[in-house]
Motif scaffolding. Structure first.
Motif, mmCIF file in Angstrom:
data_model
loop_
_atom_site.group_PDB
_atom_site.id
_atom_site.type_symbol
_atom_site.label_atom_id
_atom_site.label_comp_id
_atom_site.label_asym_id
_atom_site.label_seq_id
_atom_site.Cartn_x
_atom_site.Cartn_y
_atom_site.Cartn_z
ATOM 1 N N GLU A 76 4.405 -40.521 10.096
ATOM 2 C CA GLU A 76 4.070 -41.147 8.187
ATOM 3 C C GLU A 76 4.240 -39.609 7.418
ATOM 4 N N ALA A 77 3.189 -39.312 8.080
ATOM 5 C CA ALA A 77 2.410 -38.159 7.453
ATOM 6 C C ALA A 77 3.543 -36.822 7.000
ATOM 7 N N GLU A 78 4.394 -36.294 8.731
ATOM 8 C CA GLU A 78 5.545 -35.576 8.477
ATOM 9 C C GLU A 78 6.734 -36.839 7.216
ATOM 10 N N ALA A 79 7.291 -37.535 7.439
ATOM 11 C CA ALA A 79 7.644 -38.878 6.708
ATOM 12 C C ALA A 79 7.276 -38.130 5.075
ATOM 13 N N GLN A 80 5.924 -37.993 4.961
ATOM 14 C CA GLN A 80 5.168 -37.689 3.169
ATOM 15 C C GLN A 80 5.727 -35.664 3.040
ATOM 16 N N TRP A 81 5.532 -35.479 3.753
ATOM 17 C CA TRP A 81 5.894 -34.123 4.340
ATOM 18 C C TRP A 81 7.242 -33.691 3.437
ATOM 19 N N ARG A 82 8.079 -34.641 4.516
ATOM 20 C CA ARG A 82 8.991 -33.767 3.886
ATOM 21 C C ARG A 82 9.459 -34.591 2.634
ATOM 22 N N ARG A 83 9.188 -35.667 2.365
ATOM 23 C CA ARG A 83 9.411 -36.271 0.662
ATOM 24 C C ARG A 83 8.688 -35.047 -0.014
ATOM 25 N N ASP A 84 8.003 -34.839 0.147
ATOM 26 C CA ASP A 84 6.874 -34.127 -0.397
ATOM 27 C C ASP A 84 7.917 -32.657 -1.546
ATOM 28 N N TYR B 134 5.871 -23.372 0.781
ATOM 29 C CA TYR B 134 6.685 -23.766 2.569
ATOM 30 C C TYR B 134 7.384 -22.043 2.391
ATOM 31 N N GLY B 135 7.123 -21.174 2.284
ATOM 32 C CA GLY B 135 7.605 -19.863 2.127
ATOM 33 C C GLY B 135 7.511 -19.690 3.691
ATOM 34 N N ASP B 136 8.630 -19.199 4.358
ATOM 35 C CA ASP B 136 8.294 -18.606 5.821
ATOM 36 C C ASP B 136 8.557 -19.192 7.232
ATOM 37 N N LEU B 137 8.301 -20.463 6.380
ATOM 38 C CA LEU B 137 8.307 -22.419 7.383
ATOM 39 C C LEU B 137 9.912 -22.328 8.227
ATOM 40 N N GLY B 138 11.205 -21.666 7.932
ATOM 41 C CA GLY B 138 12.154 -21.855 7.703
ATOM 42 C C GLY B 138 12.913 -23.517 7.242
ATOM 43 N N TYR B 139 14.329 -23.751 8.187
ATOM 44 C CA TYR B 139 14.361 -24.819 7.574
ATOM 45 C C TYR B 139 14.213 -26.033 9.158
ATOM 46 N N HIS B 140 13.557 -25.608 9.931
ATOM 47 C CA HIS B 140 13.027 -26.165 10.565
ATOM 48 C C HIS B 140 11.171 -25.825 10.485
ATOM 49 N N ASN C 151 7.511 -27.601 9.866
ATOM 50 C CA ASN C 151 7.365 -29.378 9.310
ATOM 51 C C ASN C 151 5.750 -29.178 8.533
ATOM 52 N N ALA C 152 5.436 -30.299 8.605
ATOM 53 C CA ALA C 152 4.177 -30.303 8.259
ATOM 54 C C ALA C 152 3.284 -29.701 9.177
ATOM 55 N N ARG C 153 2.941 -29.914 10.794
ATOM 56 C CA ARG C 153 1.536 -28.828 11.125
ATOM 57 C C ARG C 153 2.106 -27.900 11.075
ATOM 58 N N THR C 154 3.452 -26.657 11.432
ATOM 59 C CA THR C 154 3.485 -25.344 10.588
ATOM 60 C C THR C 154 2.857 -25.200 9.142
ATOM 61 N N CYS C 155 2.762 -26.167 8.305
ATOM 62 C CA CYS C 155 2.590 -25.620 6.730
ATOM 63 C C CYS C 155 0.917 -26.278 6.696
ATOM 64 N N LEU C 156 0.207 -26.875 7.402
ATOM 65 C CA LEU C 156 -0.932 -26.827 7.499
ATOM 66 C C LEU C 156 -2.001 -25.770 7.610
ATOM 67 N N MET C 157 -0.896 -24.829 8.947
ATOM 68 C CA MET C 157 -1.830 -24.032 9.499
ATOM 69 C C MET C 157 -1.423 -22.628 8.727
ATOM 70 N N LYS C 158 0.068 -22.512 8.357
ATOM 71 C CA LYS C 158 0.282 -22.054 6.887
ATOM 72 C C LYS C 158 -1.218 -21.395 5.526
ATOM 73 N N GLN C 159 -1.263 -22.680 5.415
ATOM 74 C CA GLN C 159 -2.237 -23.213 4.381
ATOM 75 C C GLN C 159 -3.912 -22.187 4.964
ATOM 76 N N LYS C 160 -4.066 -23.424 6.014
ATOM 77 C CA LYS C 160 -5.430 -22.028 6.955
ATOM 78 C C LYS C 160 -5.390 -20.881 6.834
ATOM 79 N N HIS C 161 -4.584 -20.160 7.526
ATOM 80 C CA HIS C 161 -4.476 -19.282 7.765
ATOM 81 C C HIS C 161 -4.549 -18.140 6.138
ATOM 82 N N ARG C 162 -3.569 -19.300 5.085
ATOM 83 C CA ARG C 162 -4.033 -18.077 3.571
ATOM 84 C C ARG C 162 -5.091 -18.439 3.085
ATOM 85 N N MET C 163 -5.943 -19.413 3.609
ATOM 86 C CA MET C 163 -7.278 -19.926 2.611
ATOM 87 C C MET C 163 -8.564 -18.734 3.565
#
Length: 171
Positions: free
Chosen positions: A87-95, A143-149, A151-163
């Protein structure tokens, strides 16, 4: 065209054609086939169609867009809760799709302003340029540098590393 016609040269057809009277006592079979078709096929179909239209007329359903309920973020899911992950993945895709449309709408407004203003675009479209810069920067940060594939997990990790980088830079 001359006003005085030669009525004998160009005869006008009679204004009323006589109706031919039936000379036989045998009924026409086409009338029976038409009546049978009307009662067997046409009448039930018409009845069902009118019934459906009456029922649909009572319950008007206006469909504008589908509304999904907000689900917990991926960081709020419990360990091993795969339904929550999905559900979190689907929500992330919609967002992400919504954010892409927001960027596209702002970009279209910017292009329309440039087209409308012509050579005065730099002073008259400054507000749109600033908005486009803010929206694209926010989209790129998330969403930058995530590419076409991505997902919510890589986006969350990117935000964590940026913080973490921002905390290190603040110290």
């Amino acid at each position: 065209m001359p006003e005085d016609h030669d009525w004998e040269a160009y005869k006008v057809p009679p204004t009323r054609t006589p109706v031919s009277e039936r000379t036989t006592s045998v009924p026409n079979p086409v009338n029976y086939f038409q009546t049978a078709f009307s009662y067997v096929f046409d009448a039930p179909v018409t009845f069902v169609r009118e019934l459906i239209e009456r029922l649909q007329g009572k319950n008007k359903f206006y469909y504008y867009h589908q509304k999904f309920r907000r689900v917990p973020d991926l960081s709020e899911c419990l360990e091993g809760d795969y339904l929550c992950y999905y559900e979190a993945e689907a929500q992330w895709r919609r967002d992400r799709m919504v954010d892409q449309e927001i960027v596209e709408i702002v970009r279209e407004r910017m292009a329309a302003c440039k087209q409308r203003e012509g050579p005065n675009q730099f002073q008259n479209c400054a507000k749109e340029m600033e908005l486009l810069a803010q929206v694209t920067k926010a989209y790129q940060d998330r969403y930058g540098d995530l590419g076409y594939h991505g997902n919510a997990r890589t986006c969350l990790m990117k935000q964590k590393h940026r913080m973490m980088e921002e905390r290190k830079a603040a110290q």
